[in-house]
Write an enzyme that holds these catalytic residues in place. Structure first.
Site, PDB file in Angstrom:
ATOM      1  N   ILE A 209      74.968 -29.197  45.580  1.00  0.00           N
ATOM      2  CA  ILE A 209      76.400 -29.413  45.381  1.00  0.00           C
ATOM      3  C   ILE A 209      76.649 -30.900  45.168  1.00  0.00           C
ATOM      4  CG2 ILE A 209      78.691 -29.176  46.423  1.00  0.00           C
ATOM      5  CD1 ILE A 209      77.551 -26.775  48.003  1.00  0.00           C
TER       6      ILE A 209
ATOM      7  N   HIS B 195      72.490 -38.831  43.574  1.00  0.00           N
ATOM      8  CA  HIS B 195      71.415 -38.002  44.124  1.00  0.00           C
ATOM      9  C   HIS B 195      71.411 -36.611  43.478  1.00  0.00           C
ATOM     10  CE1 HIS B 195      68.615 -36.544  47.185  1.00  0.00           C
ATOM     11  NE2 HIS B 195      69.428 -35.509  47.383  1.00  0.00           N
TER      12      HIS B 195
ATOM     13  N   PHE C  88      64.685 -19.777  37.428  1.00  0.00           N
ATOM     14  CA  PHE C  88      65.585 -20.807  37.934  1.00  0.00           C
ATOM     15  C   PHE C  88      66.866 -20.153  38.431  1.00  0.00           C
ATOM     16  CE2 PHE C  88      68.835 -24.105  37.454  1.00  0.00           C
ATOM     17  CZ  PHE C  88      68.213 -25.213  38.009  1.00  0.00           C
TER      18      PHE C  88
END
Length: 162
Positions: free
Chosen positions: A91, A97, A122
């Site tokens: 999230i 990052h 995936f």
């Protein structure tokens, strides 16, 4: 059609083949466990609904989405699995990052699939916020885990057809 108006996990237009006899590893991240647990439930349900058995499904928990890469590689080195389903949730936060992790995970999962010549699916949510993740983990947009399971079944049948 906008995804805000649609269940993204609607497979009514597909004829999904049987998962009977196919061995699956599901590698699931422990980070964002509320979301990944729902994805896992969707994936297992999707496999069972299409003929798999609990004995043909092995769940492997890893700490986070980045570790899905090595978890999938470890599973496929075992040589008993026909496909690996990777489930995670990243999230967006306040730093970059998010970008680094999402890029590394996507590329890493693709590389593991190529390395082992097996389907590595995936099933990682990459969302802007928690609500988007909830919507895709059994909410109004369906369950990405179930979608990943259907994809794994389809890819195994494609691989076996050659």
């Amino acid at each position: 059609m906008s995804s805000s108006l649609k269940n993204l996990s609607d497979f009514s237009h597909l004829q999904v083949k049987s998962a009977k006899g196919i061995k699956f590893a599901i590698v699931v991240a422990q980070w964002n466990a509320d979301i990944t647990g729902a994805l896992l439930a969707g994936a297992v349900d999707g496999l069972l609904k299409h003929g798999s058995t609990e004995e043909d499904i092995q769940v492997i928990e890893v700490p986070g989405s980045y570790e899905l890469i090595s978890g999938a590689d470890i599973a496929l080195r075992n040589k008993q699995f026909d496909a690996v389903i990777c489930l995670g949730c990243v999230i967006q936060g306040e730093t970059r990052h998010f970008d680094f992790i999402c890029d590394a995970v996507a590329n890493g999962i693709a590389n593991v699939s190529i390395k082992h010549n097996k389907p590595v699916i995936f099933g990682v949510l990459t969302t802007d916020n928690m609500q988007q993740a909830l919507d895709r983990a059994g909410g109004k947009h369906g369950n990405k885990g179930e979608e990943a399971a259907i994809t794994a079944i389809q890819m195994c049948h494609i691989a076996k057809s050659f």
